[in-house]
Structures are given as C-alpha cells and as structure tokens.
Design a protein around this motif. Structure first.
Motif, short mmCIF file in Angstrom:
data_model
loop_
_atom_site.label_atom_id
_atom_site.label_comp_id
_atom_site.label_asym_id
_atom_site.label_seq_id
_atom_site.Cartn_x
_atom_site.Cartn_y
_atom_site.Cartn_z
N GLN A 59 0.86 -1.18 0.00
CA GLN A 59 0.00 0.00 0.00
C GLN A 59 0.90 1.23 0.00
N ILE A 60 0.74 2.08 -1.03
CA ILE A 60 1.59 3.27 -1.13
C ILE A 60 0.78 4.56 -1.09
N GLY A 61 -0.55 4.44 -1.06
CA GLY A 61 -1.41 5.61 -0.97
C GLY A 61 -2.76 5.24 -0.41
N ASP A 77 -7.71 12.03 5.10
CA ASP A 77 -6.58 11.11 5.21
C ASP A 77 -5.94 10.74 3.87
N VAL A 78 -5.82 11.73 3.00
CA VAL A 78 -5.23 11.50 1.68
C VAL A 78 -3.70 11.53 1.79
N TYR A 79 -3.07 10.49 1.28
CA TYR A 79 -1.61 10.52 1.21
C TYR A 79 -1.09 9.59 0.12
N VAL A 80 0.08 9.92 -0.37
CA VAL A 80 0.90 9.06 -1.22
C VAL A 80 2.27 9.07 -0.57
N LEU A 81 2.88 7.90 -0.41
CA LEU A 81 4.21 7.85 0.21
C LEU A 81 5.19 8.75 -0.53
N PRO A 82 6.10 9.40 0.19
CA PRO A 82 7.01 10.38 -0.44
C PRO A 82 7.75 9.86 -1.66
N GLU A 83 8.20 8.61 -1.63
CA GLU A 83 8.98 8.10 -2.76
C GLU A 83 8.16 7.88 -4.03
N LEU A 89 0.01 10.21 -9.28
CA LEU A 89 -0.87 9.25 -8.60
C LEU A 89 -2.00 9.94 -7.84
N SER A 90 -1.72 11.07 -7.22
CA SER A 90 -2.77 11.80 -6.50
C SER A 90 -3.85 12.29 -7.45
N LYS A 91 -3.45 12.76 -8.62
CA LYS A 91 -4.43 13.22 -9.61
C LYS A 91 -5.29 12.06 -10.09
N LYS A 92 -4.67 10.93 -10.36
CA LYS A 92 -5.42 9.76 -10.82
C LYS A 92 -6.39 9.32 -9.72
N LEU A 93 -5.92 9.28 -8.48
CA LEU A 93 -6.77 8.89 -7.36
C LEU A 93 -7.95 9.84 -7.21
N MET A 94 -7.70 11.14 -7.29
CA MET A 94 -8.79 12.13 -7.18
C MET A 94 -9.81 11.94 -8.29
#
Length: 149
Positions: A59-61, A77-83, A89-94
């Motif tokens: 799980q990375i996000g 609680d939105v996050y994507v791991l720093p690396e 990925l955040s845009k795709k998730l949104m």
C-alpha cells in the motif's frame, strides 16, 4: 472498482487496505493525525468509502470519503508515500474518487488541507464562500489524551 495503470493498482476494495500501513503513515508522517491509535484507524476505514493505491502488494497511498452517499462527502486522510510523489498518482486517485458511483449527485464535497490547495483546485475545490457559517469543535491532542487514560 479496481484499475491498473503503469504498474499501480487503484482500488476501492476495503479488503485490500493494509490498516497497519495506513496507521503508520497517519500516526508518524501526517500533520493531521499524529499519534492516532490503530483501533481508531481501523474504525475510520470500516465506516468510510476508502481507496488505496498499491505497487505490487504494498500500500503506497490512501484516501477516504466520510459520506452519507446521498448529500455530503468529506475527503480525509489523503496521502501518497514520499517516494511515489510526483508521478501523477494523487491526480489519478482524485479522478477515480470524484467519479465513484456512490458519490454522484452530492450537494457538497469538502476537505481540509494545509499544503495541497493546487491539487484540489484542479478538481473544482475552492475556498468556502462563507467561512463564518462553518463551526467546529476541535479537540487538541485528542489521540494523546485517549492514550493517556
């Protein structure tokens, strides 16, 4: 819903979520949920519409909607791991979350952010027009208090 893209999997399947991974990020890395107990994270997952981002089995996000699925949704609680940041990925998730069938036709979508205004503005979020109408009860150090008892 499960979508694979560029070696990443985006899913709303709660069975895929790794509560320990989400807990670790929220309790140690986030600015908004420091020291949150694992049991609170588990309950929040159970009672929300959740989404995960996975690279292989890791799980990375994560993100979740607190919603009645009829009139209101609060993104939390939105996050994507720093690396893995900077890969879109955040845009795709949104995009996936906003078009989820359970969230169509809501009257209001809300969120709070300290540092991601630019991301959310791309999806139509803007500052609240009448902030004086909003009220809150804020319990400072709520998780530290709960752990001390």
């Amino acid at each position: 819903m499960e979508i694979a893209e560029d070696g990443f999997i985006f899913s709303d399947d709660k069975n895929r979520i790794d509560p320990q991974a989400v807990h670790h990020y929220l309790s140690k890395e986030s600015y908004w949920a420091q020291d949150i107990p694992l049991e609170v994270v588990r309950r929040s997952i159970e009672n929300s519409l959740c989404f995960g981002i996975y690279k292989e089995a890791r799980q990375i996000g994560f993100a979740r909607w607190i919603t009645d699925r009829a009139t209101f949704g609060y993104l939390a609680d939105v996050y994507v791991l720093p690396e893995y940041r900077g890969l879109g990925l955040s845009k795709k998730l949104m995009s996936l979350m906003l078009f989820h069938p359970d969230l169509q036709g809501l009257r209001r979508y809300m969120l709070g952010t300290q540092d991601a205004h630019g991301l959310y503005a791309q999806f139509g979020f803007k500052a609240v027009e009448h902030p004086e109408r909003l009220m809150a009860i804020v319990v400072a150090d709520a998780y530290k208090q709960a752990g001390d008892q």
